[in-house]
Design a protein around this motif. Sequence first.
Motif, PDB file in Angstrom:
ATOM      1  N   ASN A 261      -1.654   2.356  -4.283  1.00 26.75           N
ATOM      2  CA  ASN A 261      -1.993   1.208  -4.063  1.00 26.75           C
ATOM      3  C   ASN A 261      -2.043   0.362  -4.966  1.00 26.75           C
ATOM      4  O   ASN A 261      -2.935   0.266  -6.044  1.00 26.75           O
ATOM      5  CB  ASN A 261      -3.153   1.280  -3.310  1.00 26.75           C
ATOM      6  N   TYR A 262      -1.114  -0.516  -5.220  1.00 23.59           N
ATOM      7  CA  TYR A 262      -1.022  -1.438  -6.572  1.00 23.59           C
ATOM      8  C   TYR A 262      -0.815  -3.093  -5.990  1.00 23.59           C
ATOM      9  O   TYR A 262      -0.135  -3.400  -5.150  1.00 23.59           O
ATOM     10  CB  TYR A 262       0.350  -0.882  -7.267  1.00 23.59           C
ATOM     11  N   ARG A 263      -1.504  -3.705  -6.786  1.00 26.42           N
ATOM     12  CA  ARG A 263      -1.421  -5.389  -6.785  1.00 26.42           C
ATOM     13  C   ARG A 263      -1.349  -5.777  -8.035  1.00 26.42           C
ATOM     14  O   ARG A 263      -1.666  -5.362  -9.188  1.00 26.42           O
ATOM     15  CB  ARG A 263      -2.564  -5.826  -5.948  1.00 26.42           C
ATOM     16  N   GLU A 264      -0.613  -7.116  -8.200  1.00 29.57           N
ATOM     17  CA  GLU A 264      -0.509  -7.744  -9.746  1.00 29.57           C
ATOM     18  C   GLU A 264      -0.328  -9.371  -8.906  1.00 29.57           C
ATOM     19  O   GLU A 264       0.054  -9.648  -7.968  1.00 29.57           O
ATOM     20  CB  GLU A 264       0.647  -7.047 -10.231  1.00 29.57           C
ATOM     21  N   ARG A 265      -0.573 -10.129 -10.105  1.00 30.57           N
ATOM     22  CA  ARG A 265      -0.414 -11.516  -9.806  1.00 30.57           C
ATOM     23  C   ARG A 265       0.070 -12.163 -11.481  1.00 30.57           C
ATOM     24  O   ARG A 265      -0.347 -12.774 -11.962  1.00 30.57           O
ATOM     25  CB  ARG A 265      -1.928 -12.140  -9.837  1.00 30.57           C
ATOM     26  N   PRO A 266       1.379 -12.075 -11.239  1.00 30.83           N
ATOM     27  CA  PRO A 266       2.198 -12.580 -12.292  1.00 30.83           C
ATOM     28  C   PRO A 266       2.316 -14.111 -12.346  1.00 30.83           C
ATOM     29  O   PRO A 266       2.150 -14.635 -11.050  1.00 30.83           O
ATOM     30  CB  PRO A 266       3.499 -11.918 -12.214  1.00 30.83           C
ATOM     31  N   ALA A 267       2.485 -14.768 -13.504  1.00 33.47           N
ATOM     32  CA  ALA A 267       2.623 -16.254 -13.508  1.00 33.47           C
ATOM     33  C   ALA A 267       3.851 -16.592 -14.290  1.00 33.47           C
ATOM     34  O   ALA A 267       4.220 -15.657 -15.145  1.00 33.47           O
ATOM     35  CB  ALA A 267       1.213 -16.995 -13.781  1.00 33.47           C
ATOM     36  N   LYS A 292       1.506  -7.205  -3.370  1.00 33.03           N
ATOM     37  CA  LYS A 292       0.747  -5.613  -3.097  1.00 33.03           C
ATOM     38  C   LYS A 292       2.093  -4.860  -2.576  1.00 33.03           C
ATOM     39  O   LYS A 292       2.826  -5.296  -1.807  1.00 33.03           O
ATOM     40  CB  LYS A 292      -0.255  -5.862  -2.378  1.00 33.03           C
ATOM     41  N   TYR A 293       2.171  -3.634  -3.118  1.00 31.20           N
ATOM     42  CA  TYR A 293       3.230  -2.735  -2.801  1.00 31.20           C
ATOM     43  C   TYR A 293       2.581  -1.620  -2.690  1.00 31.20           C
ATOM     44  O   TYR A 293       2.818  -0.631  -3.680  1.00 31.20           O
ATOM     45  CB  TYR A 293       4.629  -3.033  -3.615  1.00 31.20           C
ATOM     46  N   PRO A 294       2.265  -0.756  -1.681  1.00 34.73           N
ATOM     47  CA  PRO A 294       1.959   0.276  -1.702  1.00 34.73           C
ATOM     48  C   PRO A 294       3.107   1.411  -1.562  1.00 34.73           C
ATOM     49  O   PRO A 294       4.253   0.891  -1.109  1.00 34.73           O
ATOM     50  CB  PRO A 294       0.826   0.428  -0.380  1.00 34.73           C
ATOM     51  N   VAL A 295       2.837   2.591  -1.778  1.00 35.21           N
ATOM     52  CA  VAL A 295       3.888   3.611  -1.677  1.00 35.21           C
ATOM     53  C   VAL A 295       3.356   4.966  -0.884  1.00 35.21           C
ATOM     54  O   VAL A 295       2.233   5.432  -1.210  1.00 35.21           O
ATOM     55  CB  VAL A 295       4.338   3.960  -2.994  1.00 35.21           C
ATOM     56  N   TYR A 296       4.270   5.193   0.244  1.00 37.36           N
ATOM     57  CA  TYR A 296       3.777   6.420   0.848  1.00 37.36           C
ATOM     58  C   TYR A 296       4.939   7.308   0.597  1.00 37.36           C
ATOM     59  O   TYR A 296       6.234   7.039   0.884  1.00 37.36           O
ATOM     60  CB  TYR A 296       3.787   6.088   2.266  1.00 37.36           C
ATOM     61  N   GLN A 297       4.740   8.591   0.259  1.00 31.81           N
ATOM     62  CA  GLN A 297       6.059   9.445  -0.024  1.00 31.81           C
ATOM     63  C   GLN A 297       5.750  10.922   0.193  1.00 31.81           C
ATOM     64  O   GLN A 297       4.544  11.237   0.060  1.00 31.81           O
ATOM     65  CB  GLN A 297       6.587   9.200  -1.554  1.00 31.81           C
ATOM     66  N   GLY A 298       6.491  11.775   0.868  1.00 29.75           N
ATOM     67  CA  GLY A 298       6.504  13.018   1.016  1.00 29.75           C
ATOM     68  C   GLY A 298       7.410  13.958   0.668  1.00 29.75           C
ATOM     69  O   GLY A 298       8.854  13.414   0.726  1.00 29.75           O
ATOM     70  N   LYS A 299       7.498  15.276   0.356  1.00 31.87           N
ATOM     71  CA  LYS A 299       8.762  15.986  -0.149  1.00 31.87           C
ATOM     72  C   LYS A 299       8.468  17.523   0.448  1.00 31.87           C
ATOM     73  O   LYS A 299       7.306  17.739   0.305  1.00 31.87           O
ATOM     74  CB  LYS A 299       8.783  16.038  -1.609  1.00 31.87           C
ATOM     75  N   ILE A 300       9.272  18.217   0.922  1.00 25.35           N
ATOM     76  CA  ILE A 300       9.356  19.491   1.405  1.00 25.35           C
ATOM     77  C   ILE A 300      10.533  20.097   1.085  1.00 25.35           C
ATOM     78  O   ILE A 300      11.344  19.552   1.133  1.00 25.35           O
ATOM     79  CB  ILE A 300       8.808  19.477   2.737  1.00 25.35           C
ATOM     80  N   PRO A 321       6.501  -0.397   1.555  1.00 26.11           N
ATOM     81  CA  PRO A 321       6.482  -1.900   1.978  1.00 26.11           C
ATOM     82  C   PRO A 321       6.014  -2.730   0.898  1.00 26.11           C
ATOM     83  O   PRO A 321       5.392  -2.257   0.099  1.00 26.11           O
ATOM     84  CB  PRO A 321       5.135  -1.660   3.148  1.00 26.11           C
ATOM     85  N   ALA A 322       6.156  -4.158   0.751  1.00 26.46           N
ATOM     86  CA  ALA A 322       5.829  -4.955  -0.096  1.00 26.46           C
ATOM     87  C   ALA A 322       5.507  -6.460   0.628  1.00 26.46           C
ATOM     88  O   ALA A 322       6.354  -6.833   1.585  1.00 26.46           O
ATOM     89  CB  ALA A 322       6.784  -5.186  -1.156  1.00 26.46           C
ATOM     90  N   ASP A 323       4.327  -6.945   0.153  1.00 27.31           N
ATOM     91  CA  ASP A 323       3.978  -8.347   0.725  1.00 27.31           C
ATOM     92  C   ASP A 323       3.726  -9.346  -0.448  1.00 27.31           C
ATOM     93  O   ASP A 323       2.996  -8.794  -1.566  1.00 27.31           O
ATOM     94  CB  ASP A 323       2.690  -8.322   1.587  1.00 27.31           C
ATOM     95  N   ILE A 324       4.313 -10.377  -0.457  1.00 23.65           N
ATOM     96  CA  ILE A 324       4.633 -11.245  -1.681  1.00 23.65           C
ATOM     97  C   ILE A 324       4.291 -12.752  -1.409  1.00 23.65           C
ATOM     98  O   ILE A 324       4.976 -13.093  -0.309  1.00 23.65           O
ATOM     99  CB  ILE A 324       5.922 -11.074  -2.442  1.00 23.65           C
TER     100      ILE A 324
END
Length: 770
Positions: A261-267, A292-300, A321-324
Amino acid sequence: MSMKHLLTGLLLCLPIHTLCVPLLTTQGIVKADNGFPIEYATVTLLNASDSTLITGTVTDSLGSFSINHDYRPSIMRVSALGYIERFLNNPRGNIGEIFLESSVTRLGEVVVKGQRPMAKIKGDGIQLTVSDTYLATTGTALDLLGKMPFVTRDRAELAVIGKGTPLIYLNGREIRDISEIEQLPSSSIRNVEVITNPGARYASTVNSVIRITTLAPVGEGFSASDRTTVGYKHYLYLFEQVNLNYRHSGLDLFGMLNYENYRERPAYDNHTVQYLTSGTVNSDNRGSEFSKYPVYQGKIGFNYNMTAHNFGLYYDFSYRPADIRSWSTTERFLNSVLYDNLAQSYDGHRRNRQHLVSAYYQGCIGKWELSANFDAIRQINGKVTDEQETSTANPSRVFSTVNDVTNRLIAGNVIASFPAWKGNIRFGSEISDIHRTDMYSSDADFISYNDTRINESTYALFAEAFQRFGVVELSAGLRWEHTATQYYLFDKKQYYQSRSYNNLAPSAGISLPVGNISTRLNYSRKTTRPAFEQLSSAIRYIDRYSYESGNPALQPIYRDYLSLSASWKGLVVEMDFTSTKNYFMWQTKPYPGFSDATLLTMENMPRFNSYSVMVNYSRAIGCWRPDIMAALQYQDFSVNHNGRELKLDRPIGMFRLNNAIHLPLEIWLNVDFSSRTSGDGDNFYMKGFWTCDLGLYKSFANETWSIKLQLNDLFDTWRQEFISYDAVSSISARKLLNTRDLSLSLRYNFNPARSRYKGRGAANSDKSRL
């Protein structure tokens, strides 16, 4: 190499036929218990009656050896630093693979470590020993790779100086997600190889490779590991990853769950100058962004390892997903007179999904080593934007865009190797098939609807030979690739954009000692095919005066590399020459039908040359482990700018000083400093910067627990500022990013047992193009 060592080697390798007795030949391959060959392992034959030395040799870069000897009873001793030696009675003929078990000797809390140099020239690159050195306490594998010779790190992005972003392999398997490297602790790594001249086994588009080999997995039953990272970089963020593994005999069952769960605010603050037929246009553009761009990942997956055959398969799913949201203002001046003020707002939503199935086989049949890899990928990417633009000179605009992209890749390769004469021969084939659709639409009449489809098939054959003549090693390889692309616009084939390539990529190298200095000379030819977005004819809206598009006529880049490497004790030096043809460069052109608007697209550039020299030195001084790297890059490059030739040949210097300090209580303090001078790279003038990072690392209960406190960019001095030039414009850009980053990472390992998945993946460079 000293004369004493040379004579000793010659005596050990003296053919027994000088004794005028019948001869036997015994040959084999020495490997670590994780299946990877061990170079420079010592193989000696001892008299079975009194253990006196009969003869001996050392293994080559592929772990192979061959010894001529008589029929008397003998004992073979196989040993290598960091491994438990093995003994074999009366070896005869081809004895196949000999596996050595890892050995770490501990006396209480004191670790007994060899004094070998950590870095050395090996094959097609530089190998660094990690296990039983201070590098094992770095933290994560990503932290470790950022400290490797000639490798630079920008947050989660790695680059090899002069060679760009490398492919990364973990135990022979290509890494597709950097989070896997962030999860891997540096304490589990045996060595790292930085390959600056990849051979014919790699695609001709691969300019650099990093290979990571881990320590052999131990134990059976259930194991688990968890990594939690919490940090603050203007916003709080969280990384959480859990790995599960069950091992019984040769069977491995493994799984992974990852959440970010990551967010940033570049200018940014940009100034653009354009030389148009209507006059000189100056634009001042300022803006900021929240994303903000969360990541959901799974591996088997599973592996099954037998004595001579290994195979496995895994399925990986990721949802990103990402929302900008962004806001910007632009002032436009025509011949120094203000004529428009623009204000823009942007709200974008991206939904990217990926399904990946990967399978592999590795095995030995007699003298032959075989491997096969298969990959299937499906990506479904969607992006929706809502945009609003106000102008003091023109009516306001409110519109939306939709961009749907799907990719499908099916790829496989087969590789075989066998001992031949004084070395080995490796050959193989690779095939990939890509299908891509790209639909771009808008409810605005000033944005064109676009529907493209690309089908691309690539077939490749390669062969490599490795031979050793005493202390001299020779290698040569050739790769042939045929790529056929069919380009469709609105379901109609575009014959000009549909094309076929036939490419030959040779490589060659020679390594030999000069006194105590190891040296290697390499040549290779590489190519870079355009990314699919760079070939798209879709015209994307930036603002009412600026549009962007790909170029379906773009030709591949061809690069010829020549490099000379040398190592002595803790010093490694490399000098490179690169000749580049058809470099991709952004060019600004008038936009058809609009006298005051421009279209940004890519074009190929004429051939140019570049040069670099890199030096890395490391040593131990008591509790202090300094590591110094310096590099200088120069290019003979020029562009046509505003009707005149503009030379861009100012050199760029880089300097890095990493300091690892061993404190009481087995705590490691890292103080790392890096800087880059101003200079020219391609069609950019890049301004210099410097930064300083601090880190504290402590492990508990024999690496069962570990904690790391990290503060990046302590003084908030990292900047990204540059000026780009093309035929009719220059852009002065200044990006303001949140680079001061405080994080705390906790790692727990329960009954640690790493997965033994050994697949290498197929069409790895094509995966990145998707």
